[in-house]
Scaffold this motif. Structure first.
Motif, PDB file in Angstrom:
ATOM      1  N   ALA A   3      14.041  67.913  23.046  1.00 34.04           N
ATOM      2  CA  ALA A   3      12.946  68.048  22.082  1.00 34.04           C
ATOM      3  C   ALA A   3      12.205  69.365  22.312  1.00 34.04           C
ATOM      4  CB  ALA A   3      11.984  66.874  22.223  1.00 34.04           C
ATOM      5  N   ASN A   5      18.179  65.951  20.403  1.00 37.61           N
ATOM      6  CA  ASN A   5      17.220  64.897  20.721  1.00 37.61           C
ATOM      7  C   ASN A   5      15.784  65.298  20.399  1.00 37.61           C
ATOM      8  OD1 ASN A   5      19.376  63.376  21.746  1.00 37.61           O
ATOM      9  ND2 ASN A   5      19.170  64.297  23.775  1.00 37.61           N
ATOM     10  N   THR A  46      12.099  64.985  18.510  1.00 42.41           N
ATOM     11  CA  THR A  46      11.240  63.829  18.241  1.00 42.41           C
ATOM     12  C   THR A  46      10.161  64.235  17.241  1.00 42.41           C
ATOM     13  OG1 THR A  46       9.791  64.336  20.122  1.00 42.41           O
ATOM     14  CG2 THR A  46      11.635  62.839  20.541  1.00 42.41           C
ATOM     15  N   ASN A  52       7.918  69.398  18.691  1.00 44.99           N
ATOM     16  CA  ASN A  52       8.954  68.535  19.260  1.00 44.99           C
ATOM     17  C   ASN A  52      10.266  68.575  18.481  1.00 44.99           C
ATOM     18  OD1 ASN A  52       7.214  67.576  21.308  1.00 44.99           O
ATOM     19  ND2 ASN A  52       6.304  66.123  19.885  1.00 44.99           N
TER      20      ASN A  52
END
Length: 504
Positions: free
Chosen positions: A215, A238, A240, A249
């Motif tokens: 992230a 990954n 977020t 993020n």
């Protein structure tokens, strides 16, 4: 007679010219005017040259003047360089006795190549000044550049002048294999958010390896660069949910030109390629922009590619180009592509739920969504399209028709649209486009109603309660959270965003 007149005129011109005083200059008195008092050279990576920026200098007086010195305050040690009206002076740093005519102007062009060690450690700014004249007549224009430290990944250079290559589609291209035990960078298969990454050439994931993006990771691709995920290898993104518009993020893939003028220019780099027989891909909270093909997915008969909460913008050809792939897409937004925002060809198996496919590329032949069970060749090669399902989606754009089905009867062609807002305004007898009467393929279709996106030019595809997509979704297909983490209501809105009120 005519010949005598011509000679008289020529003589008069020569006489007047010999009396000109244009180049009888006086010393500058410190009254120069400038197009700006500070030149901001936009963010650059360490040791990567900036674009060239312009400063205009005006002489508003009635006298031709001579500027004794134009120089960088740090002199020959400065990391900036200049040209003054086409002259490079002393290494682009110091210029002597520069003439500027009355009511005239000159151009100074400035660029920099600075290292992170040259910047102020407190704010990573590298600064200098352009000084005009000296003493009581001294005038200054400030120069400011933000320097970013970065991890640079690139092909090895060999002693014979060649560089490392990798195979792609039967050819050798400039590229290299990511190394999980690199002597300088450590694990190159793990992209963290500590520093941005800059990639030259194609970064290739070795067979049976996984490349992971944490992230907040930022990856910048140089021209003609990209990422190749090979057979039995995996891509894990990954990202977020972010709390602010800075997308802190989100994982972001874009070009390496950081200037604002390049923020929305398509085709600055190549593509993310998920090769045939690559496997186990998961993409979450990715923002990808300014590529040629955003995601090129060729994982024939392999595992399903999971793509969620992802935005793809400004690709010169395709946002996603899938060939006989398997994709499950949720909360996707794809816009502005030279050929199609989403193109699923040569069959495959696809499910897209709560996605916004838009295409405002100028021209009349682009689509937001293209679905086909063949390859466009002289003799088309076909493959079964076993599933192409769109649930609670928006398929829209600037053309009259933004949805295209390219069916070859020599292979299976299975498709279904449920509770979708669709731009398709041409009357047609083609049985594949009977949106109101073909209940096998179409359920609750809203045709040619404006979704009223918040701001397409800024890639803001949010809607509010005045949208034709408001509360038109089927709860059976609802994804509980939208692309930015808002809870969906019942019935849900169509597309990737749950509606909200916007400031008027």
């Amino acid at each position: 007679m005519r010949q005598s007149f011509v000679l008289f005129i020529l003589g008069l011109v020569l006489a007047v010219s010999s009396c000109r005083t244009d180049f009888d200059t006086v010393a500058s008195t410190g009254d120069l005017k400038f197009s700006k008092d500070t030149v901001y050279l936009d963010t650059v990576f360490k040791n990567i040259g900036s674009s060239t920026y312009q400063l205009k200098v005006y002489n508003r007086s009635n006298d031709d003047i001579s500027i004794p010195t134009i120089q960088l305050k740090k002199g020959l040690n400065s990391k900036y360089r200049m040209t003054v009206d086409g002259s490079s002076g002393n290494n682009g740093k110091i210029f002597k006795d520069v003439t500027l005519l009355a009511k005239d102007s000159l151009y100074i062009f400035i660029a920099t190549t600075a290292d992170i060690t040259d910047a102020n450690p407190a704010d990573f700014l590298y600064t200098d000044e352009i000084e005009f004249d000296s003493g009581v007549n001294l005038q200054k224009v400030a120069l400011v550049t933000l320097i970013q430290d970065a991890v640079f990944l690139y092909p090895k250079q060999f002693a014979d002048g060649t560089s490392e290559t990798i195979p792609l589609d039967g050819k050798e291209i400039d590229g290299f294999y990511l190394d999980e035990n690199d002597d300088v960078n450590g694990n190159e298969l793990l992209f963290t958010n500590e520093k941005p990454y800059v990639i030259y050439g194609f970064a290739s994931v070795p067979e049976s390896k996984t490349v992971t993006f944490e992230a907040g990771a930022r990856v910048h691709f140089h021209a003609n660069s990209g990422l190749l995920v090979n057979k039995n290898s995996s891509l894990q993104i990954n990202g977020t949910v972010s709390a602010t518009d800075k997308l802190e993020n989100e994982v972001i893939f874009e070009g390496d030109r950081l200037e604002p003028d390049f923020s929305d220019i398509p085709g600055q780099w190549k593509s993310i390629i998920l090769a045939d027989e690559s496997t186990n891909h998961s993409i979450n909270h990715l923002t990808l922009k300014n590529a040629t093909v955003g995601l090129s997915i060729k994982n024939h008969d392999a595992t399903t590619v999971q793509i969620k909460n992802t935005q793809i913008y400004n690709c010169s050809q395709y946002g996603i180009m899938a060939q006989n792939a398997q994709i499950n897409g949720e909360n996707l937004v794809i816009d502005y592509a030279g050929l199609a925002s989403l193109s699923c060809v040569y069959g495959g198996n696809y499910t897209f739920t709560h996605c916004t496919f838009n295409n405002n590329w100028p021209g009349g032949t682009q689509f937001a969504v293209n679905v086909s069970n063949q390859l466009a060749e002289a003799t088309p090669e076909t493959h079964d399209l076993t599933k192409a399902t769109f649930n609670n989606c928006i398929i829209y754009g600037s053309n009259a028709n933004e949805f295209n089905l390219d069916k070859n009867t020599n292979a299976e062609f299975v498709y279904q649209l449920n509770n979708c807002l669709l731009k398709f305004s041409a009357a047609t007898s083609n049985p594949d486009y009977q949106f109101a009467t073909d209940s096998e393929h179409y359920t609750a279709i809203i045709l040619n109603k404006d979704p009223k996106f918040y701001n397409i030019s800024k890639s803001k595809f949010n809607i509010d309660n005045t949208s034709s997509a408001f509360a038109k979704g089927n709860q059976a297909y609802a994804i509980p959270l939208d692309i930015i983490g808002n809870t969906r209501t019942s019935p849900p809105d169509l597309g990737a965003y749950q509606s909200k009120d916007f400031p008027k």
